[in-house]
Design a protein around this motif. Structure first.
Motif, PDB file in Angstrom:
ATOM      1  N   PRO A   1     -12.058 128.295  89.383  1.00  0.00           N
ATOM      2  CA  PRO A   1     -11.769 127.696  88.071  1.00  0.00           C
ATOM      3  C   PRO A   1     -11.540 126.207  88.258  1.00  0.00           C
ATOM      4  CG  PRO A   1     -10.248 129.510  88.595  1.00  0.00           C
ATOM      5  CD  PRO A   1     -10.965 129.156  89.857  1.00  0.00           C
ATOM      6  N   SER A   2     -12.032 125.412  87.339  1.00  0.00           N
ATOM      7  CA  SER A   2     -11.964 123.960  87.526  1.00  0.00           C
ATOM      8  C   SER A   2     -10.540 123.428  87.520  1.00  0.00           C
ATOM      9  CB  SER A   2     -12.794 123.263  86.442  1.00  0.00           C
ATOM     10  OG  SER A   2     -12.312 123.610  85.151  1.00  0.00           O
ATOM     11  N   ASN A   3      -9.613 124.156  86.876  1.00  0.00           N
ATOM     12  CA  ASN A   3      -8.250 123.619  86.770  1.00  0.00           C
ATOM     13  C   ASN A   3      -7.459 123.718  88.067  1.00  0.00           C
ATOM     14  OD1 ASN A   3      -7.761 126.362  86.846  1.00  0.00           O
ATOM     15  ND2 ASN A   3      -6.932 126.507  84.768  1.00  0.00           N
TER      16      ASN A   3
ATOM     17  N   ASP B   1     -15.969 124.618  83.381  1.00  0.00           N
ATOM     18  CA  ASP B   1     -14.839 125.544  83.404  1.00  0.00           C
ATOM     19  C   ASP B   1     -14.706 126.217  84.772  1.00  0.00           C
ATOM     20  OD1 ASP B   1     -14.130 125.379  80.516  1.00  0.00           O
ATOM     21  OD2 ASP B   1     -16.138 126.232  80.265  1.00  0.00           O
ATOM     22  N   PHE B   2     -15.860 126.423  85.422  1.00  0.00           N
ATOM     23  CA  PHE B   2     -15.888 127.024  86.751  1.00  0.00           C
ATOM     24  C   PHE B   2     -16.861 126.241  87.627  1.00  0.00           C
ATOM     25  CE2 PHE B   2     -14.491 130.506  84.078  1.00  0.00           C
ATOM     26  CZ  PHE B   2     -13.535 131.145  84.848  1.00  0.00           C
ATOM     27  N   VAL B   3     -16.561 126.233  88.928  1.00  0.00           N
ATOM     28  CA  VAL B   3     -17.423 125.577  89.905  1.00  0.00           C
ATOM     29  C   VAL B   3     -17.843 126.598  90.950  1.00  0.00           C
ATOM     30  CG1 VAL B   3     -17.478 123.875  91.777  1.00  0.00           C
ATOM     31  CG2 VAL B   3     -16.431 123.277  89.585  1.00  0.00           C
ATOM     32  N   LEU B   4     -19.142 126.684  91.190  1.00  0.00           N
ATOM     33  CA  LEU B   4     -19.696 127.535  92.242  1.00  0.00           C
ATOM     34  C   LEU B   4     -20.200 126.630  93.363  1.00  0.00           C
ATOM     35  CD1 LEU B   4     -21.138 130.003  93.588  1.00  0.00           C
ATOM     36  CD2 LEU B   4     -23.003 129.667  91.946  1.00  0.00           C
ATOM     37  N   PHE B   5     -19.744 126.885  94.586  1.00  0.00           N
ATOM     38  CA  PHE B   5     -20.223 126.134  95.742  1.00  0.00           C
ATOM     39  C   PHE B   5     -21.354 126.910  96.402  1.00  0.00           C
ATOM     40  CE2 PHE B   5     -15.810 124.789  95.278  1.00  0.00           C
ATOM     41  CZ  PHE B   5     -15.953 123.411  95.274  1.00  0.00           C
TER      42      PHE B   5
ATOM     43  N   MET C   1     -18.335 126.611  80.703  1.00  0.00           N
ATOM     44  CA  MET C   1     -19.541 126.235  81.454  1.00  0.00           C
ATOM     45  C   MET C   1     -19.281 126.400  82.952  1.00  0.00           C
ATOM     46  SD  MET C   1     -21.311 122.946  79.643  1.00  0.00           S
ATOM     47  CE  MET C   1     -19.999 121.815  80.060  1.00  0.00           C
ATOM     48  N   ILE C   2     -20.322 126.774  83.658  1.00  0.00           N
ATOM     49  CA  ILE C   2     -20.225 126.896  85.108  1.00  0.00           C
ATOM     50  C   ILE C   2     -21.243 125.973  85.764  1.00  0.00           C
ATOM     51  CG2 ILE C   2     -21.699 128.974  85.094  1.00  0.00           C
ATOM     52  CD1 ILE C   2     -20.036 129.834  87.632  1.00  0.00           C
ATOM     53  N   PHE C   3     -20.751 125.140  86.659  1.00  0.00           N
ATOM     54  CA  PHE C   3     -21.596 124.206  87.397  1.00  0.00           C
ATOM     55  C   PHE C   3     -21.675 124.676  88.842  1.00  0.00           C
ATOM     56  CE2 PHE C   3     -21.743 119.954  84.983  1.00  0.00           C
ATOM     57  CZ  PHE C   3     -21.637 120.584  83.747  1.00  0.00           C
ATOM     58  N   CYS C   4     -22.866 124.591  89.426  1.00  0.00           N
ATOM     59  CA  CYS C   4     -23.041 124.884  90.846  1.00  0.00           C
ATOM     60  C   CYS C   4     -23.152 123.569  91.609  1.00  0.00           C
ATOM     61  CB  CYS C   4     -24.297 125.719  91.085  1.00  0.00           C
ATOM     62  SG  CYS C   4     -24.652 125.983  92.840  1.00  0.00           S
TER      63      CYS C   4
ATOM     64  N   TYR D   1     -18.169 115.157  89.421  1.00  0.00           N
ATOM     65  CA  TYR D   1     -19.172 115.198  88.352  1.00  0.00           C
ATOM     66  C   TYR D   1     -18.935 116.413  87.455  1.00  0.00           C
ATOM     67  CZ  TYR D   1     -23.604 115.456  85.895  1.00  0.00           C
ATOM     68  OH  TYR D   1     -24.559 115.519  84.896  1.00  0.00           O
ATOM     69  N   ALA D   2     -18.718 117.567  88.062  1.00  0.00           N
ATOM     70  CA  ALA D   2     -18.547 118.794  87.286  1.00  0.00           C
ATOM     71  C   ALA D   2     -17.335 118.698  86.361  1.00  0.00           C
ATOM     72  CB  ALA D   2     -18.413 119.988  88.227  1.00  0.00           C
ATOM     73  N   LEU D   3     -16.216 118.218  86.888  1.00  0.00           N
ATOM     74  CA  LEU D   3     -15.004 118.138  86.079  1.00  0.00           C
ATOM     75  C   LEU D   3     -15.147 117.122  84.956  1.00  0.00           C
ATOM     76  CD1 LEU D   3     -12.138 118.364  88.753  1.00  0.00           C
ATOM     77  CD2 LEU D   3     -13.308 120.202  87.517  1.00  0.00           C
ATOM     78  N   SER D   4     -15.828 116.015  85.224  1.00  0.00           N
ATOM     79  CA  SER D   4     -15.998 114.987  84.194  1.00  0.00           C
ATOM     80  C   SER D   4     -16.991 115.401  83.112  1.00  0.00           C
ATOM     81  CB  SER D   4     -16.458 113.678  84.839  1.00  0.00           C
ATOM     82  OG  SER D   4     -17.769 113.808  85.386  1.00  0.00           O
TER      83      SER D   4
END
Length: 290
Positions: A156-158, A78-82, A1-4, A71-74
């Motif tokens: 990547p979230s990791n 899998d990926f975060v877009l700023f 999943m990718i969160f912005c 919030y995204a990690l919890s």
């Protein structure tokens, strides 16, 4: 999943809606972190796509981004877009970004970033291959860069567990650069893929100085630029010996350009001296920013 993670502050609603519409088909969730109390009338139309975090006051972009990261990690990202509140993304932005990660599978990649076309200057932004050296990028290539602005950055979230999150003391300017430099100092790479292009208004306006277009920012932004830049020089420990002198030269030239482009005044001189003194002393807090 990718969160912005999209941080807002007194946004232009029509522009913000364009930004959101460009994201909805590409990401699983848009986490809007609000540094101001405005209401989004269109947010109710996309309850499954939007999560809103309302802050009590303007806490700065670093603090807001960190709440979005949490919030995204919890929630299994899998990926975060700023994203900034006024960046409009091409329809294949996320697809191309993830393809770049796949191409570098097995490498320590902290982020994939796009190439920006500066609408104010009507030209492509240069890419920084070191902390103080930039080059003109060629379309269709990839570059390992020292840093990039946060909007359009995919991580990547990791990586946050090793690199850390954003430095909340910096409030706004150099937040993205400082994080990138922390990443590269820990052996990670930041890849600029020029197959991915974003059109963006960088700066409040520009002026021509000796035939060159120089981006002009407000006095409010310049305070943080000089305070945080000075703090990085004296307290960050992110520079090698040669990089320190290169960055000091960069800050010195920027201080001259500030007075050339914005105009000299006693008020601006006092603002500049206050910013530099706070950066050197390392004595600043959120109260300086509000």
């Amino acid at each position: 999943m990718i969160f912005c993670i999209l941080v807002t502050y007194n946004p232009d609603f029509s522009q913000l809606e364009k930004t959101l519409n460009s994201l909805f088909t590409q990401v699983d969730k848009v986490v809007i972190v609000k540094n101001s109390p405005e209401q989004f009338s269109f947010a109710d139309s996309f309850p499954d796509k939007i999560h809103i975090i309302q802050l009590e006051k303007n806490m700065g972009i670093a603090y807001a981004q960190n709440r979005g990261i949490e919030y995204a990690l919890s929630h299994g990202a899998d990926f975060v877009l700023f994203s900034d509140q006024d960046t409009v993304y091409p329809h294949d932005f996320v697809q191309k970004s993830l393809k770049c990660f796949e191409h570098h599978k097995g490498s320590k990649i902290a982020a994939v970033v796009p190439l920006f076309y500066n609408e104010n200057k009507k030209q492509y932004a240069r890419v920084f291959v070191t902390k103080t050296c930039s080059i003109k990028a060629e379309l269709g290539n990839e570059y390992e860069v020292s840093h990039a602005i946060s909007s359009g950055t995919v991580c990547p979230s990791n990586v946050f567990s090793e690199i850390g999150t954003m430095n909340e003391r910096l409030f706004i300017d150099f937040v993205d650069f400082e994080w990138c430099w922390s990443a590269t100092n820990k052996g990670y790479k930041i890849i600029c893929d020029t197959n991915i292009v974003i059109h963006h208004n960088m700066g409040d306006s520009f002026k021509k100085v000796f035939g060159r277009k120089i981006v002009v920012y407000s006095d409010f932004r310049n305070f943080f630029f000089f305070r945080n830049g000075t703090w990085l020089l004296f307290h960050s420990h992110l520079f090698s010996f040669s990089e320190w002198f290169g960055f000091a030269k960069f800050m010195f030239l920027k201080s001259i350009l500030y007075f050339v482009t914005s105009g000299f005044s006693i008020k601006r001189l006092c603002l500049f001296c206050k910013a530099v003194s706070k950066g050197i002393s390392d004595k600043f807090s959120l109260e300086d920013c509000t």
